[in-house]
Structures are given as structure tokens and as C-alpha cells.
Write an enzyme that holds these catalytic residues in place. Sequence first.
Site, PDB file in Angstrom:
ATOM      1  CG  ASN A   1      -0.260  -0.341   2.494  1.00 14.42           C
ATOM      2  OD1 ASN A   1       0.289  -1.443   2.639  1.00 14.42           O
ATOM      3  ND2 ASN A   1      -0.252   0.581   3.423  1.00 14.42           N
TER       4      ASN A   1
ATOM      5  CG  HIS B   1     -12.527   1.572   1.742  1.00 15.48           C
ATOM      6  ND1 HIS B   1     -11.522   2.493   1.906  1.00 15.48           N
ATOM      7  CD2 HIS B   1     -12.239   0.542   2.575  1.00 15.48           C
ATOM      8  CE1 HIS B   1     -10.664   2.041   2.820  1.00 15.48           C
ATOM      9  NE2 HIS B   1     -11.079   0.858   3.235  1.00 15.48           N
TER      10      HIS B   1
ATOM     11  CB  CYS C   1       3.832  12.523  13.886  1.00 10.97           C
ATOM     12  SG  CYS C   1       4.708  13.098  15.327  1.00 10.97           S
TER      13      CYS C   1
HETATM   14  C1  LIG Z   1      -6.677  -0.411   3.162  1.00 10.82           C
HETATM   15  C2  LIG Z   1      -5.947  -1.654   3.427  1.00 10.82           C
HETATM   16  C3  LIG Z   1      -6.346  -2.522   4.445  1.00 10.82           C
HETATM   17  C4  LIG Z   1      -7.508  -2.215   5.366  1.00 10.82           C
HETATM   18  O1  LIG Z   1      -8.721  -2.254   4.695  1.00 10.82           O
HETATM   19  P1  LIG Z   1     -10.074  -1.819   5.444  1.00 10.82           P
HETATM   20  O2  LIG Z   1     -11.148  -2.196   4.526  1.00 10.82           O
HETATM   21  O3  LIG Z   1      -9.954  -0.345   5.603  1.00 10.82           O
HETATM   22  O4  LIG Z   1     -10.140  -2.533   6.724  1.00 10.82           O
HETATM   23  C5  LIG Z   1      -5.633  -3.684   4.624  1.00 10.82           C
HETATM   24  N1  LIG Z   1      -4.582  -3.971   3.864  1.00 10.82           N
HETATM   25  C6  LIG Z   1      -4.144  -3.162   2.887  1.00 10.82           C
HETATM   26  C7  LIG Z   1      -2.970  -3.544   2.061  1.00 10.82           C
HETATM   27  C8  LIG Z   1      -4.814  -1.972   2.643  1.00 10.82           C
HETATM   28  O5  LIG Z   1      -4.381  -1.156   1.687  1.00 10.82           O
END
Ligand SMILES: *Cc1c(COP(=O)(O)O)cnc(C)c1O
Length: 495
Positions: free
Chosen positions: A157, A207, A330
Site C-alpha cells: 500500500n 472502498h 507522527c
Molecule cells: C486499506 C488496506 C487494508 C484495510 O482495509 P479496510 O477495509 O480499511 O479494513 C488492509 N490492507 C491493505 C494492504 C490496505 O491497503
Amino acid sequence: MMDTSAPIYLDYAATTPLDPAVIVAMTDCLAAEGGRGNPASLHGWGRRAAARIETARSEIAALIGAVAEEIVFTSGATESDNLALLGAARAAADRGRHLVSTRIEHKAGLDPCKRLQKEGFALTLVAPDQSGQIDPQALAAALRPETVLVSVMWVNNETGVIQDVAAIGALCRARGILFHTDAAQAVGKVPMRVRELPIDLMSFTAHKFYGPKGIGALYVRDGVRARLQPLLYGGGQERGLRPGTLPTHQIVGFGAACTLARAALEHEPQRLAALREQLWAHFGALGGVHLNGAGAPRVPGILNVSIEGVEGESLVTGLSDLAVSTGSACNSASAEPSYVLRALGRDTELAQSSLRFSLGRFSQPADIEAAAAAVRREVMRLRALSPAAEPQRSASEAQLVGEAGGPGRDVWVRFRLRVEAGRVAHAAYRVYGCPHTMAAAAWLAERVQGRAVADVVPGTPQEWAAALNVPAEKLGRLLTLEDALRECQRRGVTV
Ligand SMILES: *Cc1c(COP(=O)(O)O)cnc(C)c1O
């Protein structure tokens, strides 16, 4: 921390806006009967809600190349990761108690592993190479006879680096080890046929690709269900694996987002790659900009850079009309600079000077131009402020330099004191750290002026913390600032 009215949104990896077509599908569902029937009820309202859910389940399965029965609804990727990791490890505890994951997982993957350590599992976290990739051979070397579960994220991410889940999954499959992947940043962005890959469990969330927040899924390969222990007990929904009344409108929105993503995969990756290259070309002209994840395959929507001579948090603060993320300290409770960038071998300074630009469906070339111009302006401004431009000193003056912190630490600071007749005439500083640290360094630089060198430290870090409202867990950073001042003092006294 960003202004929510920011006109340029380049934070699609954090979350995406809803696609207008998803809004239509969801509001239609709410306005019609989705809000009425419980999909588990046998009457007409219930059956119609259940039918909507099953249509969406098929749309979701189609996007990832699974069959509908392999989709288990959850509240998002965090819950899916927890269900996969806690569920599979606990169910396998009498066969073996060793897990393998990586140092670059999302917290939603790392924290359940740490929880399992408390339950008696041994954990090996494999480090990536300098480009951010996990070498399948390094992962193979971490496997033991008692390894029961491996978890490696598909796309990171922060950097957008794509892992070789096919090779890693094959290693696991050959040894009968379950393989889970967190695909929150991969689904809807890279084409996939999950059934054709050696993947047993896969987490994803709506999302991150224009669907609603609060709904996600765990792909559970046919035959793997029995190897999972549920986290929740209740009404038996999702065949007992995840009980609770299914949120019909959320699932309908999830399904609509999947159908849109499937169509977008035809052309969107090329478009985003071109926009990303456009942005990167601007940074090349700026100088001193490092690409994080260089040399590894990456998804087209993410560009993560470290910019020499500026600190990410100050940069983001100065870019109020741009929504981007920084990997600096932070912004998390742990107060660490990005552990992902650190794992790639970036030092504290470069890890803290990183920005993640993530592009998406509504990004346009004009946004990229405006973002690049804003970053350029702000970087030039911050670089000009940094005390390369210090006053020239005459021969009668002394200059004392004290430095503390550095690689491997959360903070680095250098004070440069111009001393006249035994007193500090001017104090300059340079600091990398969180906003608290930066504010404290500025505050101290002001306070040391006029003080005698032998007494240059104005009070104690505890007093500074109280005066500046610095949280107790950041006191260590203030101690580093004190170290740097003491270093100046030591030099002043011995020279
Ligand atoms: C956004 C994300 C999550 C968390 O997803 P949620 O639906 O917000 O709980 C987990 N792993 C990765 C790699 C993400 O980018």
C-alpha cells in the site's frame, strides 16, 4: 490531517471516492426493499434481499476469477486479514505453530500475527530486497516443518510494489502450507484469476476501488473453509464463518464497484501509468528525489518518492490544497517513520521525507500538473529555509556544532551555535522528526540565544515537554535534542 476540501485528491490508496454508479446502485437498493427484508428471512422481502446479495456475490467473484461460494463477506480487509490469519492459525495449532509473513505487511496483517505470537506461535517476518520485493527463495528459506500459514500481501500500500504471489503460493502449496494474501491494493487494479493461482485465502475491500467503506470479503478457496476457525459466533450466516445480518445495500455497492472495475481494467492501468510517468518526470527535474520501489514491478496508480532536504510532514503541511500521504512519523500511534520504507533500506531521513501519490479514476492530467507545481514550490521553499544559507562568521566568532540521533532513530538534529564573547549570538538548527520534534527544535533555538555556552541547555526535556504539550511517548525525541545541545556545550568548553 489533510483539509477535506482539498481540490486535488491524490490519495486513492487510502480510500477512493464512490463511483457515481455505485451511489445509484446503493441508493436504489435502500429506497426499494434492501432496507426492509432480512436476507436470512424466508418471506418475499427476505428472498429479494438475498437475491440481490447473491447477484453481487457473483459480480465480486467474477472480478477476481473465483466462484460465488468462495466469497465470504466481512466488514473490510482488516477483518478479512484477521479472519484469515487468526482463523487459520488457531485451527492448525495442533499441527504446528510457526507462521511466516513479511516486514512490509499492512498493520491489518502484522498485528494479528503479533497477537498469534502471544498465543504461542513463532513468527518469521521476511525482509524485502532494496526494491521492496520479497524474494521467493528468501521466503522458502524461512519455512519450517511446523509452518502452518504464510501471508504475503499482493501489492504494497505504500510503494505499490507487486509481489510474486504465484511463486510464493507454489512454494506453500508444495509443502501443504496454507497461503493467504492481502489483496486490498491489488483487486480492481491488477487482472487476476485467483482460482488459477496457488492462493488459499485472499483479503480485499470495496472502498479501495470506488465501493463503499465497511464492506469487504475474504476469498476462501473451495475446500479451505474447514481449515478456518470463525472469529464470531452467532446466526450462522456465511455458513457459520462470519455470522451477522448481511448489509444488503453495502454488498450491492460492492458488487457494482466490481462490475465497474472489471470493465475499467481494460484501459485504466495504461492511463494511470501515463499520469504517473508525467508526475515522475517533474520530480526528476527537481533533483534529489528518490523513487521508492524502483526496479520492482509496481501498480500504475502509486508513486512513492523520498525528497532530499525536506521532511514529509512539513511538506504535507505546506501542501494544503493537495491530498497526499506521507510515510513520516507522527501519523501513527507508534510514532515510527514508515517501517515499510525502512525495510527497503531507506535511512530515517529519507523514510521521513517520503510522499505517496496515489492516482485513480478521477485523476486528470491537469491535476498532475497542478500537484507537481505545488510540490515543486514547497520543496524549493523548504530547501531555501534549511540552514545551508547560514550567516557568514567573522574570525572573532566561534561556531559550535552538535548533532544527535540519525540512522535507525526516529529523529536527527543538528544545532549550529554562533558564539560571541562566550554567549550564543545566533542558533541555527536542522531537524528530521515529527512535528513535535521540529517545533521543539525551533523553540529551543530561540531560547538558547543569549545564554552562556557553559549553561546552554535551557532546562530539562521534561520541562520542555510540559511547556510544548509533547506527549509522554515522544520524550525520547526531546532527549535527543538535549544530546545535541550538550554536544555543542562540550565542544564550547573543551575548544
Ligand atoms: C486499506 C488496506 C487494508 C484495510 O482495509 P479496510 O477495509 O480499511 O479494513 C488492509 N490492507 C491493505 C494492504 C490496505 O491497503
